[in-house]
Design an enzyme around this catalytic site. Structure first.
Site, PDB file in Angstrom:
ATOM      1  N   ASP A  30     -20.733  -0.652  -8.254  1.00  0.00           N
ATOM      2  CA  ASP A  30     -19.807  -1.309  -9.173  1.00  0.00           C
ATOM      3  C   ASP A  30     -18.906  -0.238  -9.798  1.00  0.00           C
ATOM      4  O   ASP A  30     -19.402   0.730 -10.370  1.00  0.00           O
ATOM      5  CB  ASP A  30     -20.638  -2.032 -10.244  1.00  0.00           C
ATOM      6  CG  ASP A  30     -19.770  -2.734 -11.271  1.00  0.00           C
ATOM      7  OD1 ASP A  30     -18.911  -3.525 -10.858  1.00  0.00           O
ATOM      8  OD2 ASP A  30     -19.933  -2.478 -12.470  1.00  0.00           O
ATOM      9  N   GLY A  31     -17.592  -0.415  -9.678  1.00  0.00           N
ATOM     10  CA  GLY A  31     -16.634   0.584 -10.140  1.00  0.00           C
ATOM     11  C   GLY A  31     -16.755   0.856 -11.631  1.00  0.00           C
ATOM     12  O   GLY A  31     -16.683   2.004 -12.076  1.00  0.00           O
ATOM     13  N   ASP A  87     -16.805   1.166  -3.698  1.00  0.00           N
ATOM     14  CA  ASP A  87     -16.516  -0.271  -3.616  1.00  0.00           C
ATOM     15  C   ASP A  87     -17.820  -1.038  -3.739  1.00  0.00           C
ATOM     16  O   ASP A  87     -18.875  -0.605  -3.289  1.00  0.00           O
ATOM     17  CB  ASP A  87     -15.812  -0.621  -2.310  1.00  0.00           C
ATOM     18  CG  ASP A  87     -15.257  -2.052  -2.332  1.00  0.00           C
ATOM     19  OD1 ASP A  87     -14.071  -2.208  -2.671  1.00  0.00           O
ATOM     20  OD2 ASP A  87     -16.011  -2.997  -2.044  1.00  0.00           O
ATOM     21  N   HIS A 141       0.797  -1.234   0.000  1.00  0.00           N
ATOM     22  CA  HIS A 141       0.000   0.000   0.000  1.00  0.00           C
ATOM     23  C   HIS A 141       0.830   1.283   0.000  1.00  0.00           C
ATOM     24  O   HIS A 141       0.394   2.287  -0.544  1.00  0.00           O
ATOM     25  CB  HIS A 141      -0.983  -0.021   1.173  1.00  0.00           C
ATOM     26  CG  HIS A 141      -2.042  -1.063   0.997  1.00  0.00           C
ATOM     27  ND1 HIS A 141      -2.090  -2.206   1.749  1.00  0.00           N
ATOM     28  CD2 HIS A 141      -3.056  -1.151   0.106  1.00  0.00           C
ATOM     29  CE1 HIS A 141      -3.098  -2.950   1.332  1.00  0.00           C
ATOM     30  NE2 HIS A 141      -3.697  -2.344   0.346  1.00  0.00           N
ATOM     31  N   ASP A 183     -10.974  -2.537   1.852  1.00  0.00           N
ATOM     32  CA  ASP A 183     -10.342  -2.787   3.146  1.00  0.00           C
ATOM     33  C   ASP A 183      -9.898  -1.494   3.841  1.00  0.00           C
ATOM     34  O   ASP A 183      -9.582  -1.508   5.027  1.00  0.00           O
ATOM     35  CB  ASP A 183      -9.163  -3.751   2.992  1.00  0.00           C
ATOM     36  CG  ASP A 183      -8.184  -3.321   1.921  1.00  0.00           C
ATOM     37  OD1 ASP A 183      -8.031  -2.099   1.715  1.00  0.00           O
ATOM     38  OD2 ASP A 183      -7.568  -4.190   1.280  1.00  0.00           O
ATOM     39  N   ASP A 189      -7.992  -0.254  -7.208  1.00  0.00           N
ATOM     40  CA  ASP A 189      -7.500  -1.373  -6.395  1.00  0.00           C
ATOM     41  C   ASP A 189      -8.555  -2.483  -6.371  1.00  0.00           C
ATOM     42  O   ASP A 189      -9.272  -2.662  -5.394  1.00  0.00           O
ATOM     43  CB  ASP A 189      -7.201  -0.864  -4.965  1.00  0.00           C
ATOM     44  CG  ASP A 189      -6.568  -1.932  -4.099  1.00  0.00           C
ATOM     45  OD1 ASP A 189      -6.126  -2.961  -4.638  1.00  0.00           O
ATOM     46  OD2 ASP A 189      -6.513  -1.733  -2.868  1.00  0.00           O
TER      47      ASP A 189
END
Lengths: 226, 631
Positions: free
Chosen positions: B399-400, B365, B321, B346, B417
């Protein structure tokens, strides 16, 4: 020949359905939902299709089957292009989804009509061949599902796949010419013009398949401009 | 009352059809979890189901000539109940055998056992269902249902649709495949019991048999947590339990339980990784995190997995990260203000980004369950330092791909990511269509960066630090996809989390930790042969040095991960470090330039056959017949 036709038609139907399921999943996400719904709707609409077949159609099964195949090749072959056009008009996701699911149902119904009609055609010569037709239909569907997942989507791509399947479908329809003796004399001219339509459609789809890379570029451009 | 009997028979037909398709979907889903590639395994399962329906129809004709329809139907239902309930259990066991064979060295027939089990189950359930339908129809005829064939066929299809809708919408978000299998089998078993009770003259044996089947299933369902945990441990601790088949299958173990949560999109697991291993001893050399006083009580290492696949170690995730978040900012020398983060549920990437006070984040996300865990689960909160509760972060669930398609805002930076593209449905998140839309959302001096799994597949560095691209490297696919999306060569900047190790520091580390014993054990023979103590200690010094020499490249390549940064046209990128005064554990001035040290091959022409598109995926690049392992 006849049994080959049965198998190929079933192959084409499920391949169209999975193609639509994949488009839905690519545009709207959630593959598990799209595939489950596509399969459920496909089975239900097949059932409806089997219901819809009337005695009037069964009286002239070859002609009815030809009409079904013409509609299936047109819808199956161009549904992808049509859906991308719908999406590019800025239609909301719900409308897009509604149209895509309607196409799934229409293709399912037409495919459902195929089986009793095919049985009807066969019964003109060999009575009681229902189970064989049904069994081959399932085998064709199995092959369609496998070929879609392993070959059509990852190797040929959706655009080419749509044209190839529809072309195959139209040309298989042309093969119904082998059943010409089953067509009453009064219907011969209609029969011939339908064979002609299917041949023309088959040629058009083969040309589209040949030009698939260019068509693919074009539809992606349309899709991304939106 | 014939109408009542008709209604019961209609209900029967609908319920049994729903049960069958649910079994098939459970198998499709479970095999997708154990082998990835949802689209392929769903298609294969459906294909086999249809084939089975055909076979069953053939068989049914023969059966009916010999047995009464009710008796045959009873046997079919008992078979379906047993197979349906056992399907997930058998698949888990097949995977255990596969993992054991894999761990024992020879790949053997592991994958074949797994796939063979799945396909046999799908075909067997399909065949029994194919037998079932004609039997239901012939019973319907006996009950004088009008147009029995078409009515019952219609109801059968309706049941299939109900099952197919209930699975993704209701069952999958709420239950594990194991539980869905048990639940459906109980309903199916009750149908068998009803047949035994009402239709076959209340004979003792069928009633007792089906009743005990239902009882066993009910008991299993009560104990489902334990059964599920048993299989989770067998999946995640395959190395610890992989001594032999008997340890793999043993009912007892002293391993810590695995945390699990599931959402409509994925399975989320946190696996404790507390057992001492050589790799753990290297951690102080990888990251400063654990040597800092405030982190001394950092809970023993834990591993996050999504859909049973390794994502990160909570104790060393900064390797990933810190590079991901800060390398692009250091390289462009501009701290972005308006930032879009896609994926990263996360919260760990966001924790890094929030270290820059001027950053404002819009976060999208897909998975509400993961977002909820990141906000409320103690392990996540400790690791992401409550990043998702920060007022500068605006998180939405969605949904991205769909978000960026419909978004009109422009951003200074877009961080992408997502999980790696090991499935067709994830491949769309790495498609030319997606990247073209990303490009359209970038500001003039903006950049996008994404996690390009597979571009770090390089050989370990040689003596001069040179690395070479491995044949399995995914770089060509990403590269040609990005060209097709309209990015110019000059705007594509791949980088790798290549670490540097200070050799003498590593030697000290080996001397002061249990690694020394490890070196001694490895060289016990050699050390025994030395005559004097002085010789022995000098030899040990050399051996430790050799060990460090050999281990450094291996550790470097083990911790490599690839990223690709995409600049707006003409955005300058510097490979020199500047200190932004951030609190970092891994990224150091020495390590920063190494990120750009590998020169990826660039070409001028697009190769269309390598372009990943939603129309034709080029991912996953891994073989199809590939069973999954967590790490």
């Amino acid at each position: 020949m006849f049994y080959l036709i049965v198998t190929i038609l079933a192959f084409c139907s499920i391949a169209y359905e999975l193609l639509l399921g994949q488009i839905l999943s690519a545009f709207l996400g959630n593959t598990v939902l799209r595939y489950s719904v596509t399969i459920g709707l496909y089975m239900l609409s097949m059932g409806i299709g089997a219901f819809v077949v009337r005695d009037r159609m069964l009286a002239r099964p070859v002609l009815a089957l030809q009409i079904v195949e013409v509609i299936l090749s047109v819808i199956g072959g161009f549904s992808l292009v049509f859906l991308i056009w719908v999406d590019s008009t800025g239609a909301p996701g719900a409308l897009f989804s509604l149209i895509a699911h309607s196409l799934i149902i229409i293709i399912g119904i037409l495919s459902g009509m195929e089986i009793p009609l095919l049985i009807g055609v066969r019964n003109l010569h060999v009575p009681e061949s229902d189970i064989k037709v049904l069994g081959l239909d399932y085998i064709g569907a199995c092959a369609g599902a496998l070929v879609f997942a392993f070959v059509l989507y990852p190797i040929t791509g959706l655009t080419l796949a749509a044209f190839l399947i529809a072309g195959l479908n139209a040309l298989t329809g042309v093969c119904l010419i082998t059943e010409r003796r089953a067509v009453p004399t009064a219907d011969r001219s209609v029969f011939k013009s339908l064979i002609g339509t299917q041949t023309a459609l088959g040629i058009l789809l083969v040309i589209c398949a040949w030009q698939a890379p260019a068509i693919n570029e074009f539809i992606i451009t349309v899709y991304l401009k939106a | 009352m014939p109408e009542k009997r008709h209604a019961v028979h209609y209900l029967f037909t609908v319920v049994l059809a729903a049960c069958s398709i649910l079994y098939e979907l459970v198998i499709a889903h479970k095999i997708s979890l154990l082998a990835s590639n949802t689209v392929i395994w769903y298609s294969v399962t459906v294909g086999l189901f249809l084939l089975g329906l055909g076979l069953g129809a053939f068989l049914s004709e023969r059966l009916e000539k010999r047995f009464s329809a009710w008796k045959a139907l009873f046997v079919v239902e008992v078979g379906l109940t047993a197979l349906g309930a056992l399907a997930v259990v058998l698949l888990n066991m097949a995977h255990m055998v596969f993992a054991q064979l894999y761990h024992a060295g020879g790949a053997g027939f592991g994958p074949e056992i797994l796939f063979g089990t799945a396909f046999s189950l799908a075909l067997a359930i399909g065949t029994l269902t194919g037998i079932e339908l004609p039997l239901l129809i012939s019973v319907g005829r006996k009950l004088n249902i009008r147009h029995a064939t078409s009515v019952l066929l219609g109801l059968d299809y309706t049941g299939s649709l109900i099952g197919a809708l209930a699975f993704p919408l209701i069952l999958l978000p709420a239950f594990e495949p194991l539980g869905i299998g048990f639940g459906v089998a109980i309903i199916n078993g009750l149908c068998a019991l009803a047949i035994a009770w009402f239709a076959i003259d209340r004979r003792l044996i069928p009633i007792a048999f089906s009743a005990s089947l239902v009882a066993v299933l009910l008991i299993s369902t009560v104990q489902i947590g334990g059964i599920h945990q048993y299989f989770l441990k067998r999946y995640f601790y395959y190395i610890e339990l992989g001594e032999s088949l008997s340890t793999t299958f043993s009912l007892e173990d002293h391993l810590p339980p695995v945390f699990h949560a599931s959402s409509p999109y994925q399975k989320i697991n946190i696996v404790p990784d507390e057992l001492p291993s050589v790799r753990h001893l290297f951690r102080p050399a990888l990251s400063r995190k654990l040597s800092l006083p405030e982190n001394h009580d950092f809970p023993g290492d834990q591993i996050l997995t999504l859909d049973g696949r390794f994502q990160l170690n909570f104790s060393t995730e900064e390797i990933y990260h810190e590079y991901f978040a800060h390398v692009p900012i250091i390289a462009t020398r501009v701290v972005p203000q308006k930032v879009l983060v896609l994926g990263a549920g996360d919260g760990l990437l966001i924790r890094e980004l929030l270290k820059h006070p001027q950053i404002q984040i819009r976060h999208v996300d897909l998975d509400a369950t993961l977002l909820d865990l990141a906000k409320n689960n103690p392990t996540f909160r400790r690791a992401n330092r409550d990043a998702l509760r920060d007022p500068r972060v605006d998180t939405r669930q969605g949904d991205g791909y769909y978000f960026i398609r419909n978004d009109t805002a422009k951003y200074d930076a877009i961080y992408i990511d997502f999980p790696a593209a090991y499935d067709y449905n994830l491949a769309r998140l790495y498609s030319r269509e997606f990247f073209q839309m990303v490009r359209a959302r970038l500001n003039d001096r903006g950049f996008a960066v994404f996690d390009s799994t597979g571009t770090a597949r390089l050989t370990p560095p040689d003596r001069n630090g040179n690395q070479a691209i491995l044949p399995t490297n995914n770089w060509p696919v990403y590269y040609h996809t990005l060209l097709a999306a309209g990015f110019a060569n000059a705007d594509i900047h791949p980088f790798v989390t290549t670490l540097s190790f200070n050799h003498s520091e590593l030697v000290d580390l080996i001397k002061t930790t249990d690694l020394k014993d490890h070196v001694i054990n490895m060289n016990a023979e050699k050390l025994k042969r030395t005559v004097s103590d002085e010789h022995r200690s000098r030899l040990l010094e050399t051996l430790i040095d050799q060990y460090a020499q050999a281990t450094i490249p291996a550790e470097i390549s083990r911790n490599q991960h690839g990223f690709i940064m995409l600049g707006a046209p003409g955005l300058a990128v510097s490979k020199e470090y500047v200190d932004l005064d951030l609190e970092l554990y891994v990224l150091t001035p020495e390590r920063y330039p190494l990120a750009f040290s590998y020169e990826y091959p660039f070409e001028l022409k697009i190769r269309p056959d390598l372009v990943n598109s939603i129309m034709r995926p080029r991912f996953p690049t891994d073989p199809i017949w590939h069973a999954k392992l967590p790490y």
